[in-house]
Design a protein around this motif. Structure first.
Motif, PDB file in Angstrom:
ATOM      1  N   TYR B  98      32.704 -21.346  15.254  1.00 10.15           N
ATOM      2  CA  TYR B  98      33.982 -22.036  15.103  1.00 10.15           C
ATOM      3  C   TYR B  98      35.136 -21.054  15.007  1.00 10.15           C
ATOM      4  CZ  TYR B  98      31.262 -26.169  14.558  1.00 10.15           C
ATOM      5  OH  TYR B  98      30.385 -27.183  14.794  1.00 10.15           O
ATOM      6  N   ALA B  99      34.930 -19.920  15.650  1.00 10.98           N
ATOM      7  CA  ALA B  99      35.915 -18.848  15.571  1.00 10.98           C
ATOM      8  C   ALA B  99      37.270 -19.261  16.143  1.00 10.98           C
ATOM      9  CB  ALA B  99      35.402 -17.619  16.294  1.00 10.98           C
ATOM     10  N   GLN B 100      37.274 -20.284  17.004  1.00  8.90           N
ATOM     11  CA  GLN B 100      38.532 -20.741  17.571  1.00  8.90           C
ATOM     12  C   GLN B 100      39.440 -21.336  16.502  1.00  8.90           C
ATOM     13  OE1 GLN B 100      35.554 -21.834  18.136  1.00  8.90           O
ATOM     14  NE2 GLN B 100      35.055 -22.076  20.304  1.00  8.90           N
ATOM     15  N   GLN B 101      38.829 -22.113  15.627  1.00  4.82           N
ATOM     16  CA  GLN B 101      39.626 -22.803  14.624  1.00  4.82           C
ATOM     17  C   GLN B 101      39.875 -21.851  13.456  1.00  4.82           C
ATOM     18  OE1 GLN B 101      37.536 -26.553  13.833  1.00  4.82           O
ATOM     19  NE2 GLN B 101      36.505 -26.241  15.798  1.00  4.82           N
ATOM     20  N   ALA B 102      41.089 -21.341  13.428  1.00  6.64           N
ATOM     21  CA  ALA B 102      41.404 -20.214  12.557  1.00  6.64           C
ATOM     22  C   ALA B 102      41.037 -20.461  11.100  1.00  6.64           C
ATOM     23  CB  ALA B 102      42.883 -19.881  12.658  1.00  6.64           C
ATOM     24  N   GLN B 103      41.391 -21.611  10.621  1.00  2.87           N
ATOM     25  CA  GLN B 103      41.175 -21.886   9.201  1.00  2.87           C
ATOM     26  C   GLN B 103      39.691 -21.832   8.857  1.00  2.87           C
ATOM     27  OE1 GLN B 103      42.459 -25.755   8.048  1.00  2.87           O
ATOM     28  NE2 GLN B 103      42.196 -25.402   5.864  1.00  2.87           N
ATOM     29  N   MET B 104      38.893 -22.508   9.673  1.00  3.85           N
ATOM     30  CA  MET B 104      37.457 -22.534   9.440  1.00  3.85           C
ATOM     31  C   MET B 104      36.848 -21.147   9.577  1.00  3.85           C
ATOM     32  SD  MET B 104      35.252 -25.647  10.900  1.00  3.85           S
ATOM     33  CE  MET B 104      34.833 -27.017   9.819  1.00  3.85           C
ATOM     34  N   LYS B 105      37.319 -20.443  10.572  1.00  2.11           N
ATOM     35  CA  LYS B 105      36.799 -19.095  10.791  1.00  2.11           C
ATOM     36  C   LYS B 105      36.966 -18.247   9.530  1.00  2.11           C
ATOM     37  CE  LYS B 105      37.880 -14.902  13.397  1.00  2.11           C
ATOM     38  NZ  LYS B 105      38.849 -14.290  14.313  1.00  2.11           N
ATOM     39  N   ASP B 106      38.152 -18.317   8.948  1.00  2.00           N
ATOM     40  CA  ASP B 106      38.419 -17.520   7.763  1.00  2.00           C
ATOM     41  C   ASP B 106      37.456 -17.862   6.637  1.00  2.00           C
ATOM     42  OD1 ASP B 106      40.376 -16.161   8.992  1.00  2.00           O
ATOM     43  OD2 ASP B 106      42.035 -17.284   8.122  1.00  2.00           O
ATOM     44  N   MET B 107      37.231 -19.145   6.458  1.00  2.00           N
ATOM     45  CA  MET B 107      36.323 -19.560   5.407  1.00  2.00           C
ATOM     46  C   MET B 107      34.954 -18.929   5.585  1.00  2.00           C
ATOM     47  SD  MET B 107      36.784 -23.492   4.345  1.00  2.00           S
ATOM     48  CE  MET B 107      36.627 -24.084   6.032  1.00  2.00           C
ATOM     49  N   PHE B 108      34.423 -19.075   6.783  1.00  2.00           N
ATOM     50  CA  PHE B 108      33.073 -18.593   7.026  1.00  2.00           C
ATOM     51  C   PHE B 108      33.000 -17.071   6.930  1.00  2.00           C
ATOM     52  CE2 PHE B 108      32.553 -22.789   9.083  1.00  2.00           C
ATOM     53  CZ  PHE B 108      31.411 -23.182   8.412  1.00  2.00           C
ATOM     54  N   LEU B 109      34.030 -16.421   7.400  1.00  2.00           N
ATOM     55  CA  LEU B 109      33.978 -14.967   7.377  1.00  2.00           C
ATOM     56  C   LEU B 109      34.122 -14.420   5.967  1.00  2.00           C
ATOM     57  CD1 LEU B 109      35.600 -13.913  10.727  1.00  2.00           C
ATOM     58  CD2 LEU B 109      33.236 -14.371  10.121  1.00  2.00           C
ATOM     59  N   ASN B 110      34.831 -15.146   5.128  1.00  4.31           N
ATOM     60  CA  ASN B 110      34.870 -14.759   3.722  1.00  4.31           C
ATOM     61  C   ASN B 110      33.476 -14.803   3.123  1.00  4.31           C
ATOM     62  OD1 ASN B 110      37.560 -14.191   3.521  1.00  4.31           O
ATOM     63  ND2 ASN B 110      38.137 -16.295   3.001  1.00  4.31           N
ATOM     64  N   VAL B 111      32.737 -15.811   3.526  1.00  2.05           N
ATOM     65  CA  VAL B 111      31.348 -15.911   3.089  1.00  2.05           C
ATOM     66  C   VAL B 111      30.572 -14.686   3.519  1.00  2.05           C
ATOM     67  CG1 VAL B 111      29.188 -17.136   3.436  1.00  2.05           C
ATOM     68  CG2 VAL B 111      31.292 -18.402   3.065  1.00  2.05           C
ATOM     69  N   ALA B 112      30.776 -14.299   4.788  1.00  2.00           N
ATOM     70  CA  ALA B 112      30.035 -13.161   5.328  1.00  2.00           C
ATOM     71  C   ALA B 112      30.369 -11.894   4.550  1.00  2.00           C
ATOM     72  CB  ALA B 112      30.365 -12.980   6.803  1.00  2.00           C
ATOM     73  N   ARG B 113      31.640 -11.720   4.239  1.00  2.07           N
ATOM     74  CA  ARG B 113      32.045 -10.540   3.478  1.00  2.07           C
ATOM     75  C   ARG B 113      31.379 -10.542   2.110  1.00  2.07           C
ATOM     76  NH1 ARG B 113      36.838 -10.485   6.196  1.00  2.07           N
ATOM     77  NH2 ARG B 113      37.751 -12.154   4.987  1.00  2.07           N
ATOM     78  N   ALA B 114      31.410 -11.692   1.466  1.00  2.00           N
ATOM     79  CA  ALA B 114      30.822 -11.795   0.136  1.00  2.00           C
ATOM     80  C   ALA B 114      29.331 -11.463   0.171  1.00  2.00           C
ATOM     81  CB  ALA B 114      31.027 -13.206  -0.416  1.00  2.00           C
ATOM     82  N   ALA B 115      28.691 -11.858   1.249  1.00  4.19           N
ATOM     83  CA  ALA B 115      27.254 -11.622   1.358  1.00  4.19           C
ATOM     84  C   ALA B 115      26.938 -10.137   1.440  1.00  4.19           C
ATOM     85  CB  ALA B 115      26.697 -12.346   2.577  1.00  4.19           C
ATOM     86  N   LYS B 116      27.856  -9.383   2.012  1.00  2.01           N
ATOM     87  CA  LYS B 116      27.599  -7.950   2.167  1.00  2.01           C
ATOM     88  C   LYS B 116      27.988  -7.150   0.930  1.00  2.01           C
ATOM     89  CE  LYS B 116      27.953  -7.806   7.181  1.00  2.01           C
ATOM     90  NZ  LYS B 116      28.897  -7.668   8.296  1.00  2.01           N
ATOM     91  N   SER B 117      28.894  -7.722   0.130  1.00  2.00           N
ATOM     92  CA  SER B 117      29.371  -7.007  -1.048  1.00  2.00           C
ATOM     93  C   SER B 117      28.295  -6.888  -2.117  1.00  2.00           C
ATOM     94  CB  SER B 117      30.579  -7.765  -1.614  1.00  2.00           C
ATOM     95  OG  SER B 117      30.693  -7.546  -2.991  1.00  2.00           O
ATOM     96  N   PRO B 118      28.149  -5.710  -2.721  1.00  2.00           N
ATOM     97  CA  PRO B 118      27.156  -5.539  -3.784  1.00  2.00           C
ATOM     98  C   PRO B 118      27.499  -6.328  -5.036  1.00  2.00           C
ATOM     99  CG  PRO B 118      28.549  -3.600  -3.579  1.00  2.00           C
ATOM    100  CD  PRO B 118      28.913  -4.500  -2.452  1.00  2.00           C
ATOM    101  N   ALA B 119      28.760  -6.695  -5.196  1.00  2.00           N
ATOM    102  CA  ALA B 119      29.167  -7.441  -6.382  1.00  2.00           C
ATOM    103  C   ALA B 119      28.438  -8.777  -6.463  1.00  2.00           C
ATOM    104  CB  ALA B 119      30.674  -7.684  -6.359  1.00  2.00           C
ATOM    105  N   ARG B 120      27.974  -9.262  -5.302  1.00  2.00           N
ATOM    106  CA  ARG B 120      27.345 -10.572  -5.285  1.00  2.00           C
ATOM    107  C   ARG B 120      26.071 -10.602  -6.141  1.00  2.00           C
ATOM    108  NH1 ARG B 120      24.142 -12.098  -2.327  1.00  2.00           N
ATOM    109  NH2 ARG B 120      23.506 -14.131  -3.047  1.00  2.00           N
ATOM    110  N   LYS B 121      25.320  -9.526  -6.111  1.00  2.39           N
ATOM    111  CA  LYS B 121      24.034  -9.549  -6.798  1.00  2.39           C
ATOM    112  C   LYS B 121      24.208  -9.755  -8.293  1.00  2.39           C
ATOM    113  CE  LYS B 121      21.955  -6.660  -3.296  1.00  2.39           C
ATOM    114  NZ  LYS B 121      21.572  -5.274  -2.961  1.00  2.39           N
TER     115      LYS B 121
END
Lengths: 127, 127
Positions: B98-121
DNA sequence: CTACTATATCGCTAAACAGTTATACAATCA
DNA sequence: TGATTGTATAACTGTTTAGCGATATAGTAG
């Protein structure tokens, strides 16, 4: 996933739903090593052509597979092989869940081993 | 996943099915940072208590959550936090779709960033 | 025991959907 | 053109299930 709103959550649920039907998992399995035409899949599974076609539509509509018409046949193939990461991750967890049942356990753990082996990546070739 | 027979494929499909319902994803989200009682979830989602209870039963029956009765309340909690790996992997892929729809894209990519961050654990604590 | 609270289950309705057969559509060949 | 092959869609059936309100069950307090 925490920050998603209802619309996004629904998209995620739909995505999971694509994998929640045995016939669709079989189709994805069959596409692991390259494209297949509808007739091949129908024969492979021994079910109606209409059924296969419908599931292919669902998978295509969700963006998991792509189609390519050549002659009178239509060839379907995986768009993004990363979906198999998902499948293997699930197999791992399901396998542990059924660790009591020896036969099933072995099946799932073989999957897990294959997922870790580097040989797997080379297997994603196109027909 | 290739080597699985029909029975195992069905188990995998059922596992995916656990995640294929928005309300169940919301419940899993709510359990990220620790256990919750039924009433809390009901209030959080603004739906019927019967509905929450039924979905909790489904998730528990599939082995994704566990229950612990204390007093008249029943507390549910995640059994294996690895399920969030699944969720985040899916979010990543759905987000790209859903990369076309900017708002949705941002939401999902924030998730992706959070998943990579060590703070999540560190965030997987118990209530 | 009764009263109260929290959760689980029952009964129901509406919607979704996997599967079927039959038919329509599309591409090739004679 | 018509015939043939391969795929998609239509129409239908049966099953499943998400949601609700009402009720039953379990635990606690008095």
């Amino acid at each position: 996933m925490e920050s998603l709103d209802d619309a996004a959550i629904e998209k995620v649920a739909e995505f999971f739903g694509a994998f929640a039907v045995p016939m669709r998992l079989k189709i994805l399995n069959a596409l692991r090593h390259g494209e297949r035409k509808v007739g091949e899949l129908t024969e492979l599974f021994g079910c109606s052509q209409a059924n296969v076609s419908k599931h292919l539509s669902v998978l295509a509509q969700k963006g998991l597979i792509g189609k390519s018409q050549r002659g009178t046949s239509v060839y379907y193939s995986i768009v993004d092989p990363r979906i198999y990461q998902l499948c293997d991750l699930v197999c791992l967890q399901v396998g542990e869940r059924y660790a009591q049942q020896a036969q099933m356990k072995d099946m799932f753990l073989n999957v897990a081993r294959a997922a870790k082996s580097p040989a797997r990546k080379a297997a994603v070739r196109r027909g």
